[in-house]
Design a protein around this motif. Structure first.
Motif, PDB file in Angstrom:
ATOM      1  N   VAL A  90     -11.730  18.493  11.500  1.00  6.71           N
ATOM      2  CA  VAL A  90     -11.512  17.056  11.698  1.00  6.71           C
ATOM      3  C   VAL A  90     -12.297  16.250  10.675  1.00  6.71           C
ATOM      4  O   VAL A  90     -11.799  15.254  10.123  1.00  6.71           O
ATOM      5  N   ASP A  91     -13.521  16.673  10.391  1.00 10.98           N
ATOM      6  CA  ASP A  91     -14.343  15.964   9.421  1.00 10.98           C
ATOM      7  C   ASP A  91     -13.712  16.005   8.028  1.00 10.98           C
ATOM      8  O   ASP A  91     -13.692  14.999   7.316  1.00 10.98           O
ATOM      9  N   VAL A  92     -13.191  17.159   7.643  1.00 12.57           N
ATOM     10  CA  VAL A  92     -12.536  17.286   6.336  1.00 12.57           C
ATOM     11  C   VAL A  92     -11.295  16.393   6.254  1.00 12.57           C
ATOM     12  O   VAL A  92     -11.058  15.718   5.245  1.00 12.57           O
ATOM     13  N   VAL A  93     -10.499  16.359   7.333  1.00 11.18           N
ATOM     14  CA  VAL A  93      -9.299  15.516   7.343  1.00 11.18           C
ATOM     15  C   VAL A  93      -9.673  14.046   7.202  1.00 11.18           C
ATOM     16  O   VAL A  93      -9.034  13.293   6.446  1.00 11.18           O
ATOM     17  N   CYS A  94     -10.727  13.609   7.898  1.00 13.57           N
ATOM     18  CA  CYS A  94     -11.184  12.224   7.786  1.00 13.57           C
ATOM     19  C   CYS A  94     -11.630  11.911   6.359  1.00 13.57           C
ATOM     20  O   CYS A  94     -11.303  10.852   5.808  1.00 13.57           O
ATOM     21  N   CYS A  95     -12.376  12.827   5.772  1.00 13.78           N
ATOM     22  CA  CYS A  95     -12.874  12.613   4.408  1.00 13.78           C
ATOM     23  C   CYS A  95     -11.723  12.502   3.421  1.00 13.78           C
ATOM     24  O   CYS A  95     -11.769  11.682   2.493  1.00 13.78           O
ATOM     25  N   CYS A  96     -10.700  13.319   3.606  1.00 12.94           N
ATOM     26  CA  CYS A  96      -9.542  13.268   2.705  1.00 12.94           C
ATOM     27  C   CYS A  96      -8.736  11.987   2.924  1.00 12.94           C
ATOM     28  O   CYS A  96      -8.227  11.392   1.964  1.00 12.94           O
ATOM     29  N   ALA A  97      -8.609  11.558   4.175  1.00 12.30           N
ATOM     30  CA  ALA A  97      -7.777  10.391   4.491  1.00 12.30           C
ATOM     31  C   ALA A  97      -8.314   9.112   3.857  1.00 12.30           C
ATOM     32  O   ALA A  97      -7.536   8.256   3.422  1.00 12.30           O
ATOM     33  N   VAL A  98      -9.645   8.978   3.801  1.00  7.31           N
ATOM     34  CA  VAL A  98     -10.207   7.725   3.280  1.00  7.31           C
ATOM     35  C   VAL A  98     -10.014   7.584   1.774  1.00  7.31           C
ATOM     36  O   VAL A  98     -10.171   6.486   1.232  1.00  7.31           O
ATOM     37  N   PHE A  99      -9.657   8.671   1.088  1.00  6.14           N
ATOM     38  CA  PHE A  99      -9.443   8.570  -0.354  1.00  6.14           C
ATOM     39  C   PHE A  99      -8.125   7.868  -0.695  1.00  6.14           C
ATOM     40  O   PHE A  99      -8.014   7.235  -1.744  1.00  6.14           O
ATOM     41  N   PHE A 100      -7.144   7.977   0.182  1.00  4.21           N
ATOM     42  CA  PHE A 100      -5.823   7.442  -0.141  1.00  4.21           C
ATOM     43  C   PHE A 100      -5.812   5.933  -0.397  1.00  4.21           C
ATOM     44  O   PHE A 100      -5.221   5.484  -1.387  1.00  4.21           O
ATOM     45  N   PRO A 101      -6.439   5.092   0.467  1.00  7.88           N
ATOM     46  CA  PRO A 101      -6.424   3.652   0.169  1.00  7.88           C
ATOM     47  C   PRO A 101      -7.075   3.316  -1.171  1.00  7.88           C
ATOM     48  O   PRO A 101      -6.614   2.399  -1.870  1.00  7.88           O
ATOM     49  N   ILE A 102      -8.142   4.023  -1.534  1.00 11.88           N
ATOM     50  CA  ILE A 102      -8.795   3.743  -2.817  1.00 11.88           C
ATOM     51  C   ILE A 102      -7.864   4.101  -3.969  1.00 11.88           C
ATOM     52  O   ILE A 102      -7.735   3.339  -4.940  1.00 11.88           O
ATOM     53  N   ILE A 103      -7.206   5.250  -3.873  1.00 13.10           N
ATOM     54  CA  ILE A 103      -6.278   5.676  -4.921  1.00 13.10           C
ATOM     55  C   ILE A 103      -5.102   4.708  -5.011  1.00 13.10           C
ATOM     56  O   ILE A 103      -4.658   4.333  -6.102  1.00 13.10           O
ATOM     57  N   TRP A 104      -4.588   4.263  -3.855  1.00 12.99           N
ATOM     58  CA  TRP A 104      -3.479   3.296  -3.868  1.00 12.99           C
ATOM     59  C   TRP A 104      -3.899   1.997  -4.552  1.00 12.99           C
ATOM     60  O   TRP A 104      -3.129   1.402  -5.313  1.00 12.99           O
ATOM     61  N   SER A 105      -5.122   1.533  -4.269  1.00 17.02           N
ATOM     62  CA  SER A 105      -5.593   0.289  -4.880  1.00 17.02           C
ATOM     63  C   SER A 105      -5.745   0.444  -6.388  1.00 17.02           C
ATOM     64  O   SER A 105      -5.415  -0.471  -7.155  1.00 17.02           O
ATOM     65  N   ILE A 106      -6.256   1.584  -6.827  1.00 20.49           N
ATOM     66  CA  ILE A 106      -6.403   1.822  -8.271  1.00 20.49           C
ATOM     67  C   ILE A 106      -5.040   1.805  -8.951  1.00 20.49           C
ATOM     68  O   ILE A 106      -4.851   1.186 -10.007  1.00 20.49           O
ATOM     69  N   ARG A 107      -4.046   2.451  -8.353  1.00 19.26           N
ATOM     70  CA  ARG A 107      -2.703   2.465  -8.927  1.00 19.26           C
ATOM     71  C   ARG A 107      -2.090   1.074  -8.944  1.00 19.26           C
ATOM     72  O   ARG A 107      -1.431   0.676  -9.915  1.00 19.26           O
ATOM     73  N   ALA A 108      -2.294   0.316  -7.844  1.00 18.78           N
ATOM     74  CA  ALA A 108      -1.736  -1.037  -7.773  1.00 18.78           C
ATOM     75  C   ALA A 108      -2.342  -1.937  -8.845  1.00 18.78           C
ATOM     76  O   ALA A 108      -1.639  -2.740  -9.472  1.00 18.78           O
ATOM     77  N   LEU A 109      -3.634  -1.810  -9.077  1.00 17.00           N
ATOM     78  CA  LEU A 109      -4.279  -2.613 -10.106  1.00 17.00           C
ATOM     79  C   LEU A 109      -3.797  -2.222 -11.492  1.00 17.00           C
ATOM     80  O   LEU A 109      -3.622  -3.084 -12.372  1.00 17.00           O
ATOM     81  N   ARG A 110      -3.570  -0.953 -11.731  1.00 13.62           N
ATOM     82  CA  ARG A 110      -3.054  -0.505 -13.027  1.00 13.62           C
ATOM     83  C   ARG A 110      -1.649  -1.073 -13.266  1.00 13.62           C
ATOM     84  O   ARG A 110      -1.330  -1.556 -14.351  1.00 13.62           O
ATOM     85  N   ASP A 111      -0.807  -1.003 -12.234  1.00  9.03           N
ATOM     86  CA  ASP A 111       0.559  -1.525 -12.379  1.00  9.03           C
ATOM     87  C   ASP A 111       0.555  -3.032 -12.591  1.00  9.03           C
ATOM     88  O   ASP A 111       1.322  -3.552 -13.407  1.00  9.03           O
ATOM     89  N   ALA A 112      -0.323  -3.732 -11.862  1.00  6.26           N
ATOM     90  CA  ALA A 112      -0.376  -5.188 -11.984  1.00  6.26           C
ATOM     91  C   ALA A 112      -0.882  -5.611 -13.365  1.00  6.26           C
ATOM     92  O   ALA A 112      -0.456  -6.640 -13.905  1.00  6.26           O
ATOM     93  N   SER A 113      -1.776  -4.831 -13.937  1.00  3.48           N
ATOM     94  CA  SER A 113      -2.330  -5.185 -15.246  1.00  3.48           C
ATOM     95  C   SER A 113      -1.268  -5.144 -16.341  1.00  3.48           C
ATOM     96  O   SER A 113      -1.421  -5.775 -17.388  1.00  3.48           O
ATOM     97  N   LYS A 114      -0.170  -4.400 -16.118  1.00  3.95           N
ATOM     98  CA  LYS A 114       0.879  -4.281 -17.133  1.00  3.95           C
ATOM     99  C   LYS A 114       1.861  -5.446 -17.075  1.00  3.95           C
ATOM    100  O   LYS A 114       2.594  -5.693 -18.027  1.00  3.95           O
ATOM    101  N   THR A 115       1.894  -6.145 -15.925  1.00  2.00           N
ATOM    102  CA  THR A 115       2.862  -7.229 -15.765  1.00  2.00           C
ATOM    103  C   THR A 115       2.213  -8.600 -15.727  1.00  2.00           C
ATOM    104  O   THR A 115       2.901  -9.601 -15.859  1.00  2.00           O
ATOM    105  N   ASP A 116       0.909  -8.650 -15.538  1.00  2.00           N
ATOM    106  CA  ASP A 116       0.191  -9.923 -15.442  1.00  2.00           C
ATOM    107  C   ASP A 116      -0.648 -10.102 -16.702  1.00  2.00           C
ATOM    108  O   ASP A 116      -1.262  -9.172 -17.188  1.00  2.00           O
TER     109      ASP A 116
END
Length: 458
Positions: A337-363
């Motif tokens: 359970v601890d490993v699953v929690c640790c892995c789950a919290v990485f996804f929002p950070i990765i999504w935000s990094i990708r969103a900022l990269r995509d936005a930087s190309k259009t803004d």
């Protein structure tokens, strides 16, 4: 009475016992325990593990005991002299494991077809055999002349025999090594913990005061996430205060006097809030946007229930002790359970990094995204490092550390936690020109070139 399969069973049980002791040292403390064993046919049952100084004592009381043949057993009778408690030093575990594996591999060898029995092997110090327990019960007290880490183990050398007994264990050191000295119920390697936890608790209360002052001073720029972060500091400080009281009472009386309950309660809220704060910061909630997307809500809906399960499992592990039949399974569930929690919290950070990269190309506002992207990358690296250190590095450190210095693991964990809190709270504290939100016009052109280089590197 001994079978060839007994050697394999004993070898496997001892191997599990050694690995379980490492996990146990991180979540609970030795204390006075009363354990009821009911119809248990396991060849080895680990009761307690304790680091002794010279002059310490291991006391064991059996209030009642009974045994019977399991239905279908090949035995015709029960020999109570082949069932009893032993005290095993840490140095003897590898020898016991080797001897049991040798007996399993060569069942027709030395013992005339018999398997390996810890109780009669000479590698352990006998405490009491069930044949020596009268109807009214019996007590055995062994003084420790050779300082080491010892385990109290029940050994049943007869396959197919179920044992029922009521056992009380009491392990302690004596201050000054004199017979009439004050008893110390904490193992040698954990004796500094009350002081360590008291200092850590005071540090977090001071941290909370500074954080509250910073939020009040800049209330115009304070966001909802800052209140959640303050609550995290509060429960962390309360958890450490309860840990200090818990270990202080265990050290002097052998029981936590209810402080373990408070420790579990505040630890539950601290655990939930820690992962919630990591997820919310990773999504940019309250900084970049006042709402959460559906997939980000789903992450929280996964992480929070998992944290509830993890903390409930932690209570089971701490309160039942290694005598429970499913104790190893509970430990494995906790780690999963601890490993699953640790892995789950990485996804929002990765999504935000990708969103900022995509936005930087259009803004056209490149510098704004460069600042945010840099901060997210740092936060991601720090979260990975913190979780990796406190989950994996610390476990390896504990396995290699001498039993006398087990407190060093607690210091390492708390130091890493404090460093992580400092990083997160400093970078996301309420401030007027937050790098998330503010960028000067003179930074746009160099920032655009930096983003292009980052894209090529990726």
């Amino acid at each position: 009475m001994h079978t060839g399969s007994m050697g394999t069973s004993v070898a496997a049980t001892v191997a599990v016992a050694v690995s379980v002791v490492v996990v146990l040292a991180g979540v609970t403390h030795a204390e006075i325990r009363t354990t009821l064993i009911v119809s248990d046919a396991r060849p080895l049952i680990l009761f307690e593990q304790f680091g002794f100084a010279r002059g310490g004592k291991a006391a064991l009381s059996i209030r009642r005991s009974a045994w019977r043949l399991r239905p279908g057993s090949r035995l015709t009778g029960v020999d109570p002299t082949l069932m009893g408690f032993v005290l095993i030093s840490g140095a003897q575990f590898p020898k016991i494991n080797n001897a049991s594996e040798y007996a399993a591999a060569d069942p027709g060898g030395n013992s005339g077809g018999g398997g390996f029995c810890v109780l009669t092997s000479g590698y352990a110090v006998p405490m009491i055999r069930l044949s020596d327990v009268p109807a009214g019960g019996a007590t055995s007290i062994l003084p420790i002349d050779d300082p080491d880490e010892y385990a109290v183990v029940f050994n049943n050398c007869q396959e197919g025999v179920e044992v029922t007994m009521d056992v009380r264990t009491e392990m302690y050191n004596v201050r000054g090594g004199v017979p009439d000295g004050r008893r110390d119920y904490l193992p040698v390697g954990l004796q500094p913990l009350p002081t360590i936890y008291t200092v850590v608790s005071a540090v977090y209360f001071a941290f909370l005061a500074v954080w509250a002052w910073a939020c009040l001073r800049r209330r115009a720029t304070a966001e909802r996430i800052h209140a959640v972060m303050g609550a995290l500091l509060l429960f962390k400080a309360l958890k450490m205060a309860c840990a200090a009281e818990d270990t202080w009472y265990v050290e002097r009386t052998g029981t936590p006097h209810g402080w373990d309950v408070a420790f579990y309660v505040f630890g539950f809220f601290k655990g939930v809030l820690l992962f919630t704060v990591i997820v919310l910061i990773g999504t940019g909630w309250s900084f970049l946007k006042p709402y959460l997307q559906e997939r980000e809500k789903n992450v929280l809906m996964i992480v929070i229930p998992l944290q509830v399960i993890e903390n409930l499992v932690l209570v089971v592990i701490g309160e039942t002790g290694p005598t429970g039949r499913d104790w190893v399974v509970w430990n494995q569930l906790f780690l999963l359970v601890d490993v699953v929690c640790c892995c789950a919290v990485f996804f929002p950070i990765i999504w935000s990094i990708r969103a900022l990269r995509d936005a930087s190309k259009t803004d056209g506002k490149a510098a704004r995204y460069l600042h945010r992207l840099t901060l997210f990358k740092r936060f991601y690296i720090v979260v990975v490092g913190y979780l990796y250190f406190t989950r994996i590095i610390v476990s390896a450190f504990l396995a290699l550390l001498s039993y006398r210095y087990q407190w060093g693991v607690n210091v390492a964990v708390e130091a890493a936690s404090f460093a992580f809190y400092l990083f997160a709270f400093y970078n996301f504290h309420p401030v007027e020109k937050n790098p998330y939100l503010y960028v000067g016009d003179d930074e746009e052109e160099p920032a655009g070139g930096q983003l292009e280089m980052d894209d090529r590197a990726c």
